[in-house]
Design a protein around this motif. Structure first.
Motif, PDB file in Angstrom:
ATOM      1  N   GLU A 267      22.384   6.106  31.605  1.00  0.00           N
ATOM      2  CA  GLU A 267      23.393   5.299  30.910  1.00  0.00           C
ATOM      3  C   GLU A 267      22.835   3.892  30.658  1.00  0.00           C
ATOM      4  N   ARG A 270      20.595   3.945  27.719  1.00  0.00           N
ATOM      5  CA  ARG A 270      21.360   4.047  26.472  1.00  0.00           C
ATOM      6  C   ARG A 270      21.850   2.676  26.000  1.00  0.00           C
ATOM      7  N   ASN A 271      22.252   1.836  26.961  1.00  0.00           N
ATOM      8  CA  ASN A 271      22.835   0.534  26.609  1.00  0.00           C
ATOM      9  C   ASN A 271      21.808  -0.603  26.556  1.00  0.00           C
TER      10      ASN A 271
END
Ligand code: URA
Ligand code: SF4
Length: 274
Positions: A267, A270-271
């Motif tokens: 995650e 992804r960011n």
């Protein structure tokens, strides 16, 4: 390759030679590969005997050692030697400090392609070690790889010369790139990465012989010889244009690469903004 298979290949080549006007042709790389395959086949029984504690009468000392070594690393060496002695571009051969062949893991799944060595690379003999290189290294690390996990090479193996007393680098010319390209082609042929990344429009032009704007090229899949090719901005562009939107675009492209390599993406990744 087992010996009967090698005999079969040789018999087939002889048949082609006899029945056709053209002699069969094989690239230097393929011949070298065949030679090595033969060598491995010969040494395998010896290695098996050593493992089973059998008689060692036919064991060659180099056999078992060769098994663990990377064939690809060995295949790259003669190319490195030819590059090292290359004078195809007389002006670059006389101005360079040294050639810059490539660096990293010859068994890599991922290979980055830049345009040409700059002043730092010319001095250190390694691609992407200057400011743009440090940014590339950061990108590679954000992808959860080490620099030594991937392979990095340029279209040109010599630094494009600049008038004495001037600063900075110049891009390679189309003629220089076409002259040096065969070495890169051989490197890719041996490494056979699962994914290629071309950095910037000049690298794309050198690799594919195709001119285009980054706006139309980047962010989507292309192919080189059947290998998936992602095109993204050159890290030097990100140093010139510090807008977060541009960095994010490169990172989006790298996320696509990770997906293609079937690497898990966290995650946090992804960011991530470079
Ligand atoms: N830019 C490139 O394209 N390659 C290098 O090796 C360094 C900077
Ligand atoms: Fe040879 Fe490439 Fe250097 Fe030209 S740029 S001299 S082709 S190694």
């Amino acid at each position: 390759m087992t010996e009967p298979a090698l005999d079969f290949v040789i018999a087939a080549l002889e048949k082609i030679r006899e029945s056709s006007d053209h002699s069969p042709r094989a690239s230097r790389t393929m011949l070298r590969r065949l030679q090595l395959a033969d060598f491995v086949a010969v040494s395998l029984p010896a290695a098996a005997e050593l493992r089973t504690g059998g008689r060692q009468t036919s064991a060659s000392p180099s056999g078992p050692r060769l098994q663990g070594a990377s064939n690809k690393a060995q295949l790259l060496e003669p190319i490195r030697e030819r590059v090292c002695a290359c004078k195809k571009c007389a002006h670059l051969a006389s101005s360079r400090t040294q050639t810059v062949f490539g660096v990293g893991n010859p068994d890599a799944d991922l290979m980055f392609i830049g345009e040409a060595p700059g002043v730092d690379e010319d001095q250190q003999g390694e691609p992407f070690v200057g400011r743009a290189g440090q940014l590339l290294t950061k990108i590679i690390k954000a992808m959860n790889f080490a620099r030594g996990d991937v392979y990095i090479a340029n279209v040109l193996k010599c630094r494009p010369d600049t008038p004495s007393g001037t600063f900075g680098n110049r891009p390679p010319t189309p003629v220089e790139m076409q002259t040096c390209r065969p070495y890169l082609v051989e490197q890719i042929e041996i490494i056979q990465p699962k994914v290629l990344v071309a950095l910037g429009a000049v690298a794309v032009e050198g690799l594919l012989g195709m001119r285009g704007t980054m706006r139309e090229l980047r962010g989507r899949w292309h192919a080189y010889n059947g290998i998936p090719l992602m095109i993204t901005y050159h890290p030097a562009y990100l140093l010139r244009n510090q807008a977060p939107s541009e960095k994010r675009k490169v990172w989006e492209d790298m996320l696509q690469v990770l997906e293609r390599l079937e690497q898990p993406i966290t995650e946090r990744q992804r960011n991530y903004f470079l």
